[in-house]
Write an enzyme that holds these catalytic residues in place. Structure first.
Site, PDB file in Angstrom:
ATOM      1  N   HIS A 132      -2.299  23.880 -17.106  1.00 17.54           N
ATOM      2  CA  HIS A 132      -1.294  23.208 -16.265  1.00 17.54           C
ATOM      3  C   HIS A 132      -0.078  22.785 -17.090  1.00 17.54           C
ATOM      4  O   HIS A 132      -0.183  22.521 -18.284  1.00 17.54           O
ATOM      5  CB  HIS A 132      -1.891  22.034 -15.472  1.00 17.54           C
ATOM      6  CG  HIS A 132      -2.213  20.806 -16.252  1.00 17.54           C
ATOM      7  ND1 HIS A 132      -3.275  19.983 -15.934  1.00 17.54           N
ATOM      8  CD2 HIS A 132      -1.629  20.202 -17.322  1.00 17.54           C
ATOM      9  CE1 HIS A 132      -3.304  18.965 -16.764  1.00 17.54           C
ATOM     10  NE2 HIS A 132      -2.318  19.066 -17.624  1.00 17.54           N
ATOM     11  N   GLU A 137      -1.466  22.300 -11.276  1.00 20.25           N
ATOM     12  CA  GLU A 137      -2.789  22.821 -11.606  1.00 20.25           C
ATOM     13  C   GLU A 137      -2.866  24.310 -11.240  1.00 20.25           C
ATOM     14  O   GLU A 137      -2.022  24.816 -10.485  1.00 20.25           O
ATOM     15  CB  GLU A 137      -3.856  22.034 -10.826  1.00 20.25           C
ATOM     16  CG  GLU A 137      -3.861  20.528 -11.087  1.00 20.25           C
ATOM     17  CD  GLU A 137      -4.400  20.129 -12.478  1.00 20.25           C
ATOM     18  OE1 GLU A 137      -4.443  20.980 -13.392  1.00 20.25           O
ATOM     19  OE2 GLU A 137      -4.765  18.955 -12.646  1.00 20.25           O
TER      20      GLU A 137
HETATM   21  C1  F6R Z   1       2.212  14.881 -18.873  1.00 21.54           C
HETATM   22  C2  F6R Z   1       1.944  16.166 -18.258  1.00 21.54           C
HETATM   23  C3  F6R Z   1       0.758  16.988 -18.625  1.00 21.54           C
HETATM   24  C4  F6R Z   1       0.393  16.923 -20.112  1.00 21.54           C
HETATM   25  C5  F6R Z   1      -0.867  17.744 -20.375  1.00 21.54           C
HETATM   26  C6  F6R Z   1      -1.321  17.649 -21.821  1.00 21.54           C
HETATM   27  O1  F6R Z   1       3.396  14.306 -18.378  1.00 21.54           O
HETATM   28  O2  F6R Z   1       2.666  16.557 -17.406  1.00 21.54           O
HETATM   29  O3  F6R Z   1       1.003  18.330 -18.282  1.00 21.54           O
HETATM   30  O4  F6R Z   1       1.449  17.386 -20.881  1.00 21.54           O
HETATM   31  O5  F6R Z   1      -1.904  17.304 -19.549  1.00 21.54           O
HETATM   32  O6  F6R Z   1      -1.756  16.350 -22.080  1.00 21.54           O
HETATM   33  P1  F6R Z   1      -2.067  15.862 -23.556  1.00 21.54           P
HETATM   34  O7  F6R Z   1      -0.754  15.844 -24.276  1.00 21.54           O
HETATM   35  O8  F6R Z   1      -2.604  14.468 -23.401  1.00 21.54           O
HETATM   36  O9  F6R Z   1      -3.020  16.824 -24.142  1.00 21.54           O
END
Ligand code: F6R
Length: 249
Positions: A138, A143
């Site tokens: 995503h 999703e």
């Molecule tokens: C956050 C967002 C998500 C995150 C992704 C990765 O604003 O839109 O797409 O970038 O879930 O999350 P992390 O960085 O926590 O692995």
């Protein structure tokens, strides 16, 4: 897509910071698209550090965040509004009126999505959009299965996403089930996109993304292949399942 392999999280964060700082210095009224989650925290720390030591000014910058949980008050420590305040906004001089984040508490959620798209589309597009990636591919909270022509919309979060984000909450049950997110089409309107990827948890999805030419709604990040200016800054662990010879960008 250009793939830049970096050593680790630290190097990813400092190169990303240099790109953002360079943009803000050359275009003081830049529009920045921002993300939350674990990935950009190091980048935001570097921006704060640079603001303190070099005084790079965000006075004329406008920011647009990708997403917000539905039902989450901006004052709630788990809201993305609060996250951004803690990790960036409270420490630099960006004016409150130039910060844009979807309102997850809006009564009319559909109207809120439309309002956010109007804000995004006012004037020129976002200059640089920062993205992270979920281990299911995503981007934003789009999703697998989300239409590539989607604009800001309400999503039901995948269980894998709720579990991944549970680390920021007390219990899994506290993680919201819905979010407002910029759509894939809204994200692709940015002039430049910087996808940050770090850690072994992202190795499998990077393999899926980088070793085939396929652009498929089941892998939302593959939409980035349709954009002319995407840089992926990924560290060694994230690229550990991709050999140079396999790269299809
Ligand atoms: C956050 C967002 C998500 C995150 C992704 C990765 O604003 O839109 O797409 O970038 O879930 O999350 P992390 O960085 O926590 O692995």
């Amino acid at each position: 897509m250009k793939v830049l392999e970096v050593k680790d999280y630290h190097e990813m964060s400092s190169i990303a910071a240099r790109i953002i700082i360079g943009k803000v210095q050359s275009k003081p009224d830049a529009k920045l698209g921002l993300a939350t989650g674990g990935t950009p925290i190091g980048l935001y720390k570097e921006l704060i550090q640079d603001y303190r030591s070099n005084g790079t000014s965000y006075e004329s910058v406008c920011t647009y965040n990708l997403d917000e949980y539905v039902g989450m008050d901006p004052e709630d420590p788990n809201s993305y509004r609060y996250f951004m305040e803690e990790n960036l906004f409270a420490h630099i001089n960006v004016p409150e009126s130039q910060i844009h984040i979807p309102d997850g508490t809006a009564v009319e959620l559909e109207a809120e999505c439309e309002r956010y798209d109007l804000e995004l589309n006012r004037g020129e597009g976002v200059d640089i959009q920062i993205l992270g990636i979920g281990s299911n591919g995503h981007i934003g909270f789009n999703e697998p299965g989300t239409s590539f022509s989607s604009h800001t919309h309400i999503v039901k979060l995948a269980e894998t996403t709720r579990k991944a984000n549970a680390r920021f909450f007390r219990r899994l049950e506290d993680v919201p089930t819905q979010a407002i997110t910029m759509g894939i089409a809204s994200i692709l309107k940015a002039k430049q996109i910087l996808l940050l990827v770090s850690g072994i948890n992202k190795a499998e999805v990077m393999k899926q993304l980088l070793t085939t030419d396929e652009v498929d709604e089941q892998l939302p990040a593959s939409a980035l292949k349709n954009h002319p200016n995407v840089t992926i800054l990924a560290d060694e662990e994230a690229l550990s399942l991709v050999k140079n010879a396999d790269l299809k960008t």
